[in-house]
Design a protein around this motif. Structure first.
Motif, short mmCIF file in Angstrom:
data_model
loop_
_atom_site.label_atom_id
_atom_site.label_comp_id
_atom_site.label_asym_id
_atom_site.label_seq_id
_atom_site.Cartn_x
_atom_site.Cartn_y
_atom_site.Cartn_z
N ASP A 75 0.81 -1.22 0.00
CA ASP A 75 0.00 0.00 0.00
C ASP A 75 0.84 1.27 0.00
O ASP A 75 0.29 2.37 -0.12
CB ASP A 75 -0.95 0.00 1.21
N SER A 76 2.14 1.16 0.12
CA SER A 76 3.01 2.34 0.14
C SER A 76 4.36 1.99 -0.48
O SER A 76 5.14 1.25 0.12
CB SER A 76 3.21 2.85 1.57
N VAL A 77 4.62 2.55 -1.65
CA VAL A 77 5.91 2.32 -2.30
C VAL A 77 7.03 2.88 -1.44
O VAL A 77 8.09 2.26 -1.28
CB VAL A 77 5.93 2.97 -3.70
N GLU A 78 6.78 4.04 -0.84
CA GLU A 78 7.81 4.67 0.00
C GLU A 78 8.17 3.77 1.18
O GLU A 78 9.36 3.52 1.45
CB GLU A 78 7.32 6.02 0.51
N ALA A 79 7.16 3.24 1.88
CA ALA A 79 7.42 2.38 3.03
C ALA A 79 8.14 1.10 2.60
O ALA A 79 9.03 0.60 3.30
CB ALA A 79 6.11 2.04 3.74
N SER A 80 7.76 0.56 1.44
CA SER A 80 8.40 -0.65 0.92
C SER A 80 9.88 -0.42 0.66
O SER A 80 10.73 -1.21 1.08
CB SER A 80 7.70 -1.09 -0.38
N VAL A 81 10.19 0.68 -0.01
CA VAL A 81 11.59 0.96 -0.37
C VAL A 81 12.42 1.27 0.86
O VAL A 81 13.55 0.77 1.01
CB VAL A 81 11.64 2.14 -1.38
N ILE A 82 11.87 2.07 1.78
CA ILE A 82 12.61 2.41 2.99
C ILE A 82 12.86 1.15 3.83
O ILE A 82 13.97 0.93 4.34
CB ILE A 82 11.85 3.46 3.82
N THR A 83 11.84 0.30 3.94
CA THR A 83 11.99 -0.94 4.71
C THR A 83 13.05 -1.84 4.09
O THR A 83 13.91 -2.38 4.80
CB THR A 83 10.64 -1.70 4.77
N ALA A 84 13.00 -2.00 2.77
CA ALA A 84 14.00 -2.84 2.09
C ALA A 84 15.40 -2.29 2.33
O ALA A 84 16.34 -3.05 2.60
CB ALA A 84 13.69 -2.93 0.60
N GLY A 85 15.55 -0.98 2.23
CA GLY A 85 16.85 -0.37 2.48
C GLY A 85 17.32 -0.58 3.91
O GLY A 85 18.50 -0.89 4.15
N ASN A 86 16.41 -0.43 4.86
CA ASN A 86 16.76 -0.65 6.27
C ASN A 86 17.19 -2.08 6.53
O ASN A 86 18.14 -2.34 7.29
CB ASN A 86 15.57 -0.31 7.17
N LEU A 87 16.50 -3.03 5.90
CA LEU A 87 16.84 -4.44 6.09
C LEU A 87 18.20 -4.76 5.47
O LEU A 87 18.99 -5.54 6.04
CB LEU A 87 15.76 -5.33 5.49
N LEU A 88 18.48 -4.19 4.32
CA LEU A 88 19.80 -4.36 3.70
C LEU A 88 20.88 -3.78 4.60
O LEU A 88 21.94 -4.38 4.79
CB LEU A 88 19.82 -3.72 2.31
N ASP A 89 20.62 -2.60 5.14
CA ASP A 89 21.58 -1.96 6.06
C ASP A 89 21.79 -2.80 7.31
O ASP A 89 22.87 -2.78 7.91
CB ASP A 89 21.10 -0.57 6.45
N ALA A 90 20.75 -3.55 7.71
CA ALA A 90 20.86 -4.41 8.90
C ALA A 90 21.68 -5.66 8.63
O ALA A 90 21.99 -6.41 9.55
CB ALA A 90 19.46 -4.80 9.39
N GLY A 91 22.01 -5.88 7.35
CA GLY A 91 22.88 -7.01 7.02
C GLY A 91 22.17 -8.20 6.40
O GLY A 91 22.79 -9.26 6.20
N ILE A 92 20.87 -8.06 6.09
CA ILE A 92 20.15 -9.16 5.43
C ILE A 92 20.33 -8.98 3.92
O ILE A 92 19.79 -8.06 3.32
CB ILE A 92 18.65 -9.15 5.78
N SER A 93 21.08 -9.88 3.31
CA SER A 93 21.33 -9.75 1.87
C SER A 93 20.27 -10.44 1.03
O SER A 93 20.06 -10.11 -0.13
CB SER A 93 22.71 -10.32 1.52
N ASP A 94 19.58 -11.43 1.63
CA ASP A 94 18.58 -12.19 0.89
C ASP A 94 17.21 -11.54 1.08
O ASP A 94 16.42 -11.92 1.95
CB ASP A 94 18.56 -13.65 1.37
N ILE A 95 16.94 -10.53 0.26
CA ILE A 95 15.70 -9.76 0.35
C ILE A 95 14.78 -10.12 -0.80
O ILE A 95 15.16 -10.06 -1.97
CB ILE A 95 15.98 -8.24 0.30
N TRP A 96 13.56 -10.51 -0.45
CA TRP A 96 12.48 -10.74 -1.43
C TRP A 96 11.49 -9.60 -1.25
O TRP A 96 10.95 -9.41 -0.16
CB TRP A 96 11.79 -12.08 -1.19
N ALA A 97 11.23 -8.84 -2.32
CA ALA A 97 10.37 -7.67 -2.17
C ALA A 97 9.28 -7.66 -3.24
O ALA A 97 9.54 -7.87 -4.43
CB ALA A 97 11.19 -6.39 -2.26
N LYS A 98 8.06 -7.45 -2.80
CA LYS A 98 6.92 -7.35 -3.71
C LYS A 98 6.90 -5.96 -4.34
O LYS A 98 7.04 -4.96 -3.65
CB LYS A 98 5.62 -7.61 -2.95
#
Length: 216
Positions: A77-100
């Motif tokens: 429901d929010s492209v902005e929240a999706s992108v920010i969340t994905a970026g935060n997770l990558l910064d946290a060290g999770i490299s295996d990200i699946w994103a809708k």
């Protein structure tokens, strides 16, 4: 079965909840997160859930996000929240990200920031993605009824055996439809076909039969 992995699923809409419940049913270590308390309460009796705003770095730290092997960003429901969340997770060290993604532009942004898998999926694809994220299968198709078609690499125990010698139908109840060996054409699963380590097997069977075959 593949080793159990820990998966953080962000977003408990229809797609995210389908992914999370499928992974949980398969015995994976799942935590589902949403900032909507109503959704969290709706699913809390079925899967481990927590209410949090994953666009907030501190909230992710409190969730120990860096401890997870894989994350699924199922925010639609929010492209902005999706992108920010994905970026935060990558910064946290999770490299295996699946994103809708909900659009080509959304997918392009997710790819640019480093999301490894972009899912251009409708809600009913959640179960398939859950199976793929679990790492057991290279591909997964759910058929009508109890049967599925999956693509896997040859299990270690079956390497060097023929389909007949492995007694795949008598012992496991599955059918090997075909085999794709590296640099070779697809071959139908005849009894005298030998299975090699890097071969891709296309298998038809029920879920528990396929998992039994993988374990050997």
């Amino acid at each position: 079965m593949a080793d159990t992995r820990s998966v953080l699923v962000v977003g408990l809409g229809r797609f995210g909840s389908a992914v999370a419940t499928t992974l949980d049913a398969m015995g994976q270590d799942v935590l589902a997160v949403d900032r909507d308390a109503t959704l969290v309460n709706r699913w809390s009796s079925q899967i481990p859930t927590v209410q949090a705003d994953t666009t907030d770095v501190l909230a992710l730290e409190q969730l120990n996000a860096s401890d997870f092997d894989t994350a699924v960003v199922a925010i639609g429901d929010s492209v902005e929240a999706s992108v920010i969340t994905a970026g935060n997770l990558l910064d946290a060290g999770i490299s295996d990200i699946w994103a809708k993604s909900v659009s080509k532009e959304h997918a392009r942004i997710l790819q640019r920031i480093g999301a490894r898998h972009i899912i251009n999926a409708e809600t009913d694809a959640g179960k398939r993605v859950g199976h793929l994220v679990s790492g057991n299968y290279m591909d997964y198709i759910e058929l009508e009824g109890a049967y599925n078609v999956v693509k896997i690499h040859t299990p270690g125990w079956a390497v060097g055996t023929t389909i007949a010698d492995a007694h795949v139908n008598e012992r496991y109840g599955i059918t090997i439809i075909g085999v794709k060996a590296p640099a070779h054409e697809f071959a139908y699963g005849s009894n005298d076909l030998e299975m090699h380590r890097n071969d891709e097997l296309i298998i038809l069977g029920k879920q528990d039969q396929i998992d039994h075959f993988i374990r050997g």
